[in-house]
Design a protein around this motif. Structure first.
Motif, short mmCIF file in Angstrom:
data_model
loop_
_atom_site.label_atom_id
_atom_site.label_comp_id
_atom_site.label_asym_id
_atom_site.label_seq_id
_atom_site.Cartn_x
_atom_site.Cartn_y
_atom_site.Cartn_z
N GLU A 2 1.25 -1.26 -0.04
CA GLU A 2 -0.03 -0.46 0.75
C GLU A 2 0.89 1.37 0.43
O GLU A 2 2.32 1.42 0.75
CB GLU A 2 -1.11 -0.27 1.27
CG GLU A 2 -0.39 0.22 2.69
CD GLU A 2 -0.73 0.26 3.93
OE1 GLU A 2 -2.14 -0.07 3.30
OE2 GLU A 2 -0.85 0.50 4.39
N GLY A 3 -0.18 2.58 -0.27
CA GLY A 3 1.24 3.55 0.02
C GLY A 3 0.36 4.22 -0.76
O GLY A 3 -0.80 4.65 -1.21
N GLN A 4 1.11 6.20 -0.89
CA GLN A 4 0.44 6.97 -1.67
C GLN A 4 1.14 7.52 -2.86
O GLN A 4 2.35 7.69 -2.74
CB GLN A 4 0.25 8.33 -0.15
CG GLN A 4 -0.71 9.14 -0.63
CD GLN A 4 -0.96 10.59 -0.08
OE1 GLN A 4 0.44 10.49 1.03
NE2 GLN A 4 -1.34 11.78 -0.14
N VAL A 5 0.49 7.41 -3.83
CA VAL A 5 0.90 8.00 -4.93
C VAL A 5 0.19 9.60 -5.46
O VAL A 5 -1.40 9.55 -5.50
CB VAL A 5 0.70 6.95 -6.42
CG1 VAL A 5 1.24 6.94 -7.59
CG2 VAL A 5 1.42 5.82 -5.71
N LYS A 6 1.16 10.16 -6.06
CA LYS A 6 0.56 11.15 -6.78
C LYS A 6 1.50 11.65 -7.63
O LYS A 6 2.57 11.00 -7.65
CB LYS A 6 0.10 12.75 -5.66
CG LYS A 6 2.01 12.57 -4.88
CD LYS A 6 1.46 13.61 -3.98
CE LYS A 6 2.87 14.32 -2.75
NZ LYS A 6 3.01 15.09 -2.09
N THR A 13 5.34 10.63 -7.26
CA THR A 13 5.77 10.48 -6.06
C THR A 13 4.90 8.49 -5.53
O THR A 13 4.13 9.06 -5.75
CB THR A 13 5.96 11.96 -5.55
OG1 THR A 13 6.95 12.12 -5.96
CG2 THR A 13 6.53 10.94 -4.56
N ALA A 14 5.63 8.48 -5.32
CA ALA A 14 5.41 7.03 -4.93
C ALA A 14 5.53 7.53 -2.58
O ALA A 14 6.95 6.81 -2.66
CB ALA A 14 4.97 6.29 -4.70
N ASP A 15 4.89 7.99 -1.98
CA ASP A 15 5.77 8.01 -0.84
C ASP A 15 4.83 8.56 1.19
O ASP A 15 3.69 9.09 -0.02
CB ASP A 15 7.13 9.25 -0.87
CG ASP A 15 7.54 9.39 0.83
OD1 ASP A 15 7.59 8.41 1.36
OD2 ASP A 15 8.88 9.86 0.51
N LEU A 17 5.40 3.88 0.79
CA LEU A 17 4.98 3.25 0.28
C LEU A 17 5.55 2.01 1.58
O LEU A 17 6.50 1.81 1.35
CB LEU A 17 5.68 3.08 -0.83
CG LEU A 17 5.17 1.66 -2.20
CD1 LEU A 17 4.28 1.57 -2.50
CD2 LEU A 17 6.20 1.55 -2.92
N THR A 18 4.44 0.89 1.31
CA THR A 18 5.85 -0.72 1.48
C THR A 18 4.76 -1.46 1.23
O THR A 18 3.78 -1.67 0.13
CB THR A 18 4.28 -0.70 3.70
OG1 THR A 18 3.02 -0.49 3.35
CG2 THR A 18 4.64 0.48 4.27
N LYS A 27 9.87 -1.05 3.55
CA LYS A 27 9.30 0.73 3.79
C LYS A 27 9.79 1.59 2.78
O LYS A 27 11.07 1.24 3.08
CB LYS A 27 8.58 1.00 5.02
CG LYS A 27 9.65 0.97 5.69
CD LYS A 27 8.89 1.32 7.47
CE LYS A 27 10.53 2.12 8.07
NZ LYS A 27 9.90 2.02 9.18
N GLY A 29 9.82 4.42 -0.75
CA GLY A 29 9.27 5.49 -1.33
C GLY A 29 10.08 5.45 -2.27
O GLY A 29 11.24 4.81 -2.66
#
Length: 248
Positions: A2-6, A13-15, A17-18, A27, A29
């Motif tokens: 899972e992660g936060q992508v933008k 950016t993916a950070d 990220l696990t 873990k 990014g």
């Protein structure tokens, strides 16, 4: 995983990220930024603790006896490189890892570290009764060249500190190693060793044979940086003074 992508102004950016895989969790990014002038910036960070190497090795080879614990931390980036530039050649940053193997078989996990260990052990201990306690590495990467700030191999009979370089572009070693016997009666060789040549089949140079031209330029502090790990009154056979796997 899972992660936060933008994406902002073409910068992906993916950070944070696990990623959880057999053996443990990573873990970190990354970012990837292509530019209008035909260049790009990129970077990656990753960290893993107490990773179960054996679980992953057996997915690669179901008959692998390899097991053990590993920690790793990576921080790499490259700025303004051309799209056709191989990524590893342009990268700069740091790499840290420690590895406490059990039932080590280089064929089970074909990485440069395990191949190097398997080649060194017979040269450091002619009776070949050593067991590998751990490998500790703190490395700096610049333009595809790895230079060890700390590179230590600890076995039941020997401790080895290294300096020099590892060329990822040519896939070659250029290292000088300083072995110290834990049990002098076992060690048949306690002189600096040179390790040169390709990852798949490195050459061990010893005695009066040519060692390394590049190592001649190393400062004394670089070559002897790990001296505090080599000169204690008693080096424990299990490497418990430095190997993280023996410290909970």
């Amino acid at each position: 995983g899972e992660g936060q992508v933008k994406v902002v102004n073409a910068r992906l950016t993916a950070d944070p990220l696990t990623l959880e895989i057999p053996g443990g969790k990573f873990k970190g990014g990354f970012f990837f930024h292509p530019k209008a002038n035909g260049t790009l910036d990129w970077g990656v960070t990753a960290e893993a603790k107490r990773f179960q190497v054996g679980v992953l090795a057996r997915r690669y080879d179901s008959n692998s006896p390899l097991s053990g614990l590993a920690d790793a931390k990576i921080d790499l980036r490259a700025d303004g490189i051309k799209f056709d530039t191989p990524r590893v050649r342009a990268a700069s940053g740091t790499i840290f890892c420690d590895f406490c193997p059990e039932n080590l078989d280089a064929g089970a996990l074909d990485i440069w570290a395990t191949n190097l260990i398997r080649v060194l052990i017979p040269n450091l201990d002619r009776r070949n009764d050593s067991e590998v306690n751990c490998l500790i590495a703190e490395l700096t990467l610049r333009n595809g060249i790895i230079e060890p700030d700390v590179l230590i191999l600890d076995t039941t009979t020997t401790r080895v500190a290294a300096g020099g370089k590892i060329d990822l572009r040519k896939r070659e070693y250029d290292l000088k190693l300083n072995p110290v016997a834990k049990r002098p009666q076992i060690l048949t060789l306690e002189v600096p060793l040179g390790v040169t040549g390709p990852f798949s089949k490195p050459d061990i140079n010893m005695g009066r044979r040519p060692v390394l031209r590049s190592v001649a330029g190393l400062t004394e502090s670089t070559v002897l940086f790990p001296a505090r790990f080599l000169t204690s009154d008693r080096l424990p056979a299990d490497g418990s003074d430095i190997c993280p796997c023996t410290k909970e």
